[in-house]
Scaffold this motif. Structure first.
Motif, PDB file in Angstrom:
ATOM      1  N   VAL A 265       3.003   7.554  -5.379  1.00  0.00           N
ATOM      2  CA  VAL A 265       2.532   6.099  -5.050  1.00  0.00           C
ATOM      3  C   VAL A 265       3.126   5.306  -5.797  1.00  0.00           C
ATOM      4  CG1 VAL A 265       0.621   4.538  -4.560  1.00  0.00           C
ATOM      5  CG2 VAL A 265       0.237   7.261  -4.435  1.00  0.00           C
ATOM      6  N   GLN A 266       4.171   4.534  -5.458  1.00  0.00           N
ATOM      7  CA  GLN A 266       5.039   3.531  -6.323  1.00  0.00           C
ATOM      8  C   GLN A 266       4.410   2.273  -5.967  1.00  0.00           C
ATOM      9  OE1 GLN A 266       8.962   4.330  -4.982  1.00  0.00           O
ATOM     10  NE2 GLN A 266       9.186   6.243  -5.809  1.00  0.00           N
ATOM     11  N   PRO A 267       4.815   1.038  -6.701  1.00  0.00           N
ATOM     12  CA  PRO A 267       4.265  -0.389  -6.473  1.00  0.00           C
ATOM     13  C   PRO A 267       4.109  -0.744  -5.184  1.00  0.00           C
ATOM     14  CG  PRO A 267       5.406  -0.308  -8.341  1.00  0.00           C
ATOM     15  CD  PRO A 267       5.777   1.307  -7.651  1.00  0.00           C
ATOM     16  N   ASP A 268       5.329  -0.384  -4.310  1.00  0.00           N
ATOM     17  CA  ASP A 268       5.274  -1.106  -2.946  1.00  0.00           C
ATOM     18  C   ASP A 268       5.451  -0.006  -1.692  1.00  0.00           C
ATOM     19  OD1 ASP A 268       7.913  -0.104  -3.533  1.00  0.00           O
ATOM     20  OD2 ASP A 268       8.847  -2.076  -3.183  1.00  0.00           O
ATOM     21  N   GLN A 269       5.396   1.340  -2.002  1.00  0.00           N
ATOM     22  CA  GLN A 269       5.648   2.334  -1.260  1.00  0.00           C
ATOM     23  C   GLN A 269       4.927   3.680  -1.617  1.00  0.00           C
ATOM     24  OE1 GLN A 269       9.924   2.782  -0.542  1.00  0.00           O
ATOM     25  NE2 GLN A 269      10.141   3.757  -2.578  1.00  0.00           N
TER      26      GLN A 269
ATOM     27  N   GLU B 122      -2.579  -3.353   0.748  1.00  0.00           N
ATOM     28  CA  GLU B 122      -2.839  -2.171   0.376  1.00  0.00           C
ATOM     29  C   GLU B 122      -2.356  -2.039  -1.268  1.00  0.00           C
ATOM     30  OE1 GLU B 122      -0.479  -2.241   2.792  1.00  0.00           O
ATOM     31  OE2 GLU B 122      -2.003  -2.524   4.292  1.00  0.00           O
ATOM     32  N   SER B 123      -3.302  -1.947  -2.267  1.00  0.00           N
ATOM     33  CA  SER B 123      -2.789  -1.879  -3.753  1.00  0.00           C
ATOM     34  C   SER B 123      -2.260  -0.451  -3.877  1.00  0.00           C
ATOM     35  CB  SER B 123      -3.918  -2.087  -4.659  1.00  0.00           C
ATOM     36  OG  SER B 123      -5.014  -1.409  -4.388  1.00  0.00           O
ATOM     37  N   GLN B 124      -1.542  -0.292  -4.984  1.00  0.00           N
ATOM     38  CA  GLN B 124      -1.075   0.977  -5.326  1.00  0.00           C
ATOM     39  C   GLN B 124      -2.383   2.008  -5.600  1.00  0.00           C
ATOM     40  OE1 GLN B 124       1.431   0.944  -8.666  1.00  0.00           O
ATOM     41  NE2 GLN B 124       2.083   2.942  -8.696  1.00  0.00           N
ATOM     42  N   GLU B 125      -3.375   1.221  -6.192  1.00  0.00           N
ATOM     43  CA  GLU B 125      -4.561   2.063  -6.577  1.00  0.00           C
ATOM     44  C   GLU B 125      -5.365   2.574  -5.352  1.00  0.00           C
ATOM     45  OE1 GLU B 125      -8.755   1.376  -9.015  1.00  0.00           O
ATOM     46  OE2 GLU B 125      -7.552  -0.344  -8.902  1.00  0.00           O
ATOM     47  N   ALA B 126      -5.445   1.651  -4.263  1.00  0.00           N
ATOM     48  CA  ALA B 126      -6.273   2.000  -3.116  1.00  0.00           C
ATOM     49  C   ALA B 126      -5.501   3.175  -2.369  1.00  0.00           C
ATOM     50  CB  ALA B 126      -5.903   0.872  -2.244  1.00  0.00           C
ATOM     51  N   VAL B 127      -4.056   3.037  -2.338  1.00  0.00           N
ATOM     52  CA  VAL B 127      -3.297   4.108  -1.767  1.00  0.00           C
ATOM     53  C   VAL B 127      -3.494   5.445  -2.329  1.00  0.00           C
ATOM     54  CG1 VAL B 127      -0.855   4.939  -0.977  1.00  0.00           C
ATOM     55  CG2 VAL B 127      -1.584   2.483  -0.721  1.00  0.00           C
TER      56      VAL B 127
ATOM     57  N   ASP C  50      10.780  17.816   2.981  1.00  0.00           N
ATOM     58  CA  ASP C  50      10.543  16.868   4.156  1.00  0.00           C
ATOM     59  C   ASP C  50       9.862  15.796   3.491  1.00  0.00           C
ATOM     60  OD1 ASP C  50       8.491  15.382   6.112  1.00  0.00           O
ATOM     61  OD2 ASP C  50       9.269  16.950   7.359  1.00  0.00           O
ATOM     62  N   VAL C  51      10.843  14.523   3.485  1.00  0.00           N
ATOM     63  CA  VAL C  51      10.371  13.392   2.602  1.00  0.00           C
ATOM     64  C   VAL C  51       9.880  12.348   3.866  1.00  0.00           C
ATOM     65  CG1 VAL C  51      10.903  11.549   1.199  1.00  0.00           C
ATOM     66  CG2 VAL C  51      11.913  13.791   0.879  1.00  0.00           C
ATOM     67  N   ARG C  52       8.776  11.593   3.527  1.00  0.00           N
ATOM     68  CA  ARG C  52       8.382  10.604   4.390  1.00  0.00           C
ATOM     69  C   ARG C  52       7.982   9.469   3.416  1.00  0.00           C
ATOM     70  NH1 ARG C  52       9.097  12.553   9.687  1.00  0.00           N
ATOM     71  NH2 ARG C  52       8.953  14.787   9.346  1.00  0.00           N
ATOM     72  N   ILE C  53       8.632   8.207   3.802  1.00  0.00           N
ATOM     73  CA  ILE C  53       8.389   7.084   3.021  1.00  0.00           C
ATOM     74  C   ILE C  53       7.547   5.896   3.719  1.00  0.00           C
ATOM     75  CG2 ILE C  53       9.688   5.177   1.558  1.00  0.00           C
ATOM     76  CD1 ILE C  53      11.838   7.228   1.024  1.00  0.00           C
ATOM     77  N   VAL C  54       6.820   5.668   3.334  1.00  0.00           N
ATOM     78  CA  VAL C  54       5.901   4.192   3.871  1.00  0.00           C
ATOM     79  C   VAL C  54       5.718   3.079   3.094  1.00  0.00           C
ATOM     80  CG1 VAL C  54       3.598   3.857   5.140  1.00  0.00           C
ATOM     81  CG2 VAL C  54       4.745   6.170   5.563  1.00  0.00           C
ATOM     82  N   PRO C  55       6.360   2.044   3.503  1.00  0.00           N
ATOM     83  CA  PRO C  55       6.053   0.972   2.654  1.00  0.00           C
ATOM     84  C   PRO C  55       4.616   0.242   2.717  1.00  0.00           C
ATOM     85  CG  PRO C  55       8.091   0.769   4.018  1.00  0.00           C
ATOM     86  CD  PRO C  55       7.316   1.835   4.471  1.00  0.00           C
ATOM     87  N   PHE C  56       4.009  -0.426   1.677  1.00  0.00           N
ATOM     88  CA  PHE C  56       2.904  -1.245   1.913  1.00  0.00           C
ATOM     89  C   PHE C  56       2.949  -2.543   1.319  1.00  0.00           C
ATOM     90  CE2 PHE C  56       2.451   2.038  -1.401  1.00  0.00           C
ATOM     91  CZ  PHE C  56       1.936   1.027  -2.577  1.00  0.00           C
ATOM     92  N   SER C  57       1.957  -3.317   1.821  1.00  0.00           N
ATOM     93  CA  SER C  57       2.134  -4.752   1.359  1.00  0.00           C
ATOM     94  C   SER C  57       1.068  -4.998   0.189  1.00  0.00           C
ATOM     95  CB  SER C  57       1.682  -5.693   2.457  1.00  0.00           C
ATOM     96  OG  SER C  57       0.418  -5.400   2.988  1.00  0.00           O
ATOM     97  N   GLN C  58       0.806  -6.134  -0.124  1.00  0.00           N
ATOM     98  CA  GLN C  58      -0.085  -6.506  -1.287  1.00  0.00           C
ATOM     99  C   GLN C  58      -1.510  -6.049  -0.641  1.00  0.00           C
ATOM    100  OE1 GLN C  58       0.648 -10.566  -2.509  1.00  0.00           O
ATOM    101  NE2 GLN C  58       2.202  -9.782  -3.484  1.00  0.00           N
TER     102      GLN C  58
END
Length: 491
Positions: free
Chosen positions: A444-448, A356-361, A346-354
Motif C-alpha cells: 500500500v503506497q501513498p497513492d496506489q 481512500e487513505s493509505q490506512e483505509a486501503v 502477476d502484478v496489479r496496480i490500482v491508483p486511489f484518491s484522497q
C-alpha cells in the motif's frame, strides 16, 4: 546476547523466571497471557521466530530466539530459569517425527539440568502405551524422556484428552460438525470414551504447577466427566440450540473418516487422521492426582466449557488457534517471508484518491478471507478451496482467528500471514497444495495499491500450472485489487 529482547526489570521481591517453549502455539500463547496477568513471574519465551510473538506481549517478556535442537540457544534461554514449560509437539509432518520428538525432549531435559532449572512442566495427552495411536504414543514417549532423571530435576507431567476452547482443533471439529450436519452417519469410534477438559482449566493446572509443593516426578491426569465423541457432538449441538442425530456404522475406516472430517471441518488431512487415530482408543484418567494435588481447581463440565468457547468466538476474543504453530513445517514462517526468489509474477496496480487513505486501503486488505470472503469471485475461491481440501490441504474452511485483527503467523483460509507492516505491507504465504511456492502481497503506497502474486514453480509441472491459470488470474486478481480499494472508500 543474540535473540534477547526486553528482559523485564527484577521485582523488588524475588520473582521466579519462567521459560515457555512452544510460546506461539495454541497453549503457549494463552499460558503467556495468563502468567502475565498474574504478574508473579518473570516470563521468558523460546521461539523460532520472534516476529510471531504478539505485539501486546513482546514488550512484557524476554524473548530468546532458538530451538531445542540448537544447544547454544537452548542453554542461553535457560540461564537463570526456575521453571521451564515444555509445550512442543509434532503432528508428524516427517516420517521420523517420533525420533525427533524424543531427541528434542532429551536435549531439553539435559539442558535444564545443566542450567540448574528447578522444575519442568510438560503437557501431554491421555492414553496408555498398549492402545495409544502413533501420535499419542509419541507424546507418551516425550513425557518418559522428560521424567527420566527424577533425582536431578523435578517434573510435573500433565496429561489431557480433548481440550475444549475457542480455536482448539478438537473444538473446531466438534463445532463445525454440529453446525453443518443435522444427520450424521458415523464410524464406531464415536462411541469411544474420553474426558474433555476446558482450556481455562488446563491453564489453571499449568499455572499452579509452578509452585506446587512436590519433589520428584508427578503425573497428573486432568479432565471432566467421561463422554464419548458422540455425546460431545450431541451436547455441543444442544448448547447451540440445535438437534442432531448420529447413526454409527461399521464400514467407515479411519482413512474414510479422515476424509469425511476434512470436508466439513477446518483441519487438513494429516491432522484429521491423527485425531481420528487418537479417538479410536479410550483416553480416560489413570490417576486421581488432579483432585489430590490441585484441590482448588474444579474442572468445568463439558457444556459449560463449550459455552465459554462459543462466547469467545462471538465476542472476537480468540487468543490462539490450533494452526498458529506446531511441528508442521507449514505452521512456521521463518523460511517463507521473502518472495524475492520468485520468477513468475502477476502484478496489479490500482491508483486511489484522497478519498481512500493509505490506512483505509491497508485495513481493507487485512479484512480479506474468513467470513468476509474474497469479494466478487467467491465461487472460484471456494472451488479452489474444495480442490485443496480434497488434495489434503487446508482449503478455505480454516477461516481466520478474528475478523478485524491480524498478526504475523495468523491463518487466513489457505494463506499464512508472514509479514505485516502497519499501513504499508501485507504478505501472505500460500499453504494450499501447489507445484511450487506462492505468495500474495499487498503493498500500500501513498497513492496506489500494488498487488503482486509471486510464484516459484517446481519443475515443468509448476510452470504448466502457472500458465494454465493465467485466465483465472486475469479475472480474480484484477478484481481483488480493485475491490480492496473500493472497500476502503466505504471505511
Amino acid at each position: 546476547m543474540a535473540g534477547y529482547q526486553n528482559e523485564p526489570p527484577a521485582h523488588r521481591y524475588p520473582m521466579k523466571t519462567v521459560l515457555i517453549t512452544g510460546a506461539t502455539g495454541y497453549i503457549g500463547r494463552r499460558l503467556t497471557q495468563r502468567l502475565l496477568t498474574g504478574g508473579r513471574h518473570r516470563i521468558r519465551l523460546l521461539v523460532r521466530n520472534p516476529r510471531k510473538v504478539q505485539v501486546s506481549v513482546a514488550d512484557r517478556v524476554a524473548i530468546r530466539t532458538g530451538t531445542t535442537f540448537d544447544t547454544a540457544s537452548l542453554t542461553a534461554a535457560l540461564e537463570g530459569v526456575d521453571t521451564a514449560f515444555y509445550l512442543i509437539h509434532s503432528m508428524g509432518e516427517k516420517d521420523d517425527y517420533r525420533r525427533l520428538d524424543r531427541e528434542s525432549a532429551e536435549n531439553f531435559r539435559r539442558a535444564c539440568i545443566a542450567a540448574g532449572v528447578r522444575r519442568i512442566i510438560y503437557l501431554g495427552g491421555l492414553g496408555i502405551r498398549d492402545s495409544a495411536s502413533k501420535h499419542l504414543l509419541s507424546r507418551i514417549e516425550t513425557g518418559e524422556v522428560l521424567v527420566a532423571e527424577p533425582q536431578r530435576i523435578d517434573t510435573i507431567w500433565l496429561r489431557a484428552g480433548v481440550i475444549i476452547g475457542s480455536g482448539s482443533a478438537s473444538f473446531e471439529i466438534i463445532r463445525n460438525l454440529a453446525q453443518k450436519l443435522p444427520v450424521m452417519v458415523t464410524p464406531r469410534w464415536v462411541r469411544t470414551r474420553t474426558q474433555p477438559v476446558g482450556i481455562e482449566d488446563v491453564l489453571s493446572y499449568l499455572e499452579q504447577a509452578i509452585d506446587l509443593d512436590y519433589r520428584g516426578t508427578l503425573t497428573v491426569d486432568i479432565g471432566s466427566a467421561p463422554l464419548s465423541f458422540q455425546e460431545m457432538l450431541i451436547q455441543a449441538a444442544r448448547v447451540m440450540g440445535l438437534r442432531r442425530f448420529l447413526f454409527p456404522v461399521p464400514v467407515l475406516s479411519p482413512r474414510l473418516s479422515s476424509y469425511w472430517l476434512i470436508l466439513f471441518t477446518p483441519v487438513p488431512y494429516r491432522l484429521a487422521s491423527a485425531l481420528v487415530e487418537g479417538l479410536k482408543s479410550e483416553t480416560v484418567l489413570q490417576n486421581d492426582h488432579a483432585a489430590r494435588y490441585f484441590p482448588a481447581i474444579r474442572p468445568l463440565d463439558y457444556r459449560t466449557a463449550v459455552q465459554a468457547a462459543l462466547a469467545e468466538m462471538e465476542h472476537n476474543q480468540v487468543v490462539s488457534r490450533w494452526c498458529d504453530s506446531s511441528g508442521l513445517q507449514a505452521c512456521d514462517i521463518t523460511d517463507f517471508d521473502d518472495p524475492t526468489g520468485a520468477i513468475l509474477r502477476d502484478v496489479r496496480i490500482v491508483p486511489f484518491s484522497q478519498g481512500e487513505s493509505q490506512e483505509a486501503v491497508f485495513h481493507s486488505a487485512c479484512r480479506l478471507g474468513g467470513e468476509h470472503g474474497w469479494f466478487r469471485y467467491n465461487a472460484l475461491w471456494r472451488l479452489r478451496g474444495l480442490i485443496d481440501k480434497l488434495l489434503g490441504g487446508y482449503g478455505l474452511s480454516r477461516g481466520r482467528r478474528q475478523t478485524g485483527e491480524l498478526r504475523v503467523g495468523d491463518a487466513i483460509d489457505f494463506w499464512k500471514v508472514v509479514d505485516l507492516r502497519a499501513n504499508k505491507r501485507l504478505l501472505l504465504y500460500a499453504q494450499m497444495k501447489l507445484p511450487g511456492q506462492a505468495w500474495l502481497e499487498f503493498d500500500v503506497q501513498p497513492d496506489q495499491l500494488v498487488q503482486t502474486a509471486h510464484f516459484i514453480p517446481r519443475g515443468l509441472l509448476g510452470r504448466l500450472y502457472w500458465y494454465s491459470i493465467i485466465p483465472l488470474h486475469n479475472l480474480v486478481f484484477a478484481d481483488l485489487a480493485r475491490a480492496v480499494v473500493r472497500a476502503a472508500s466505504r471505511e
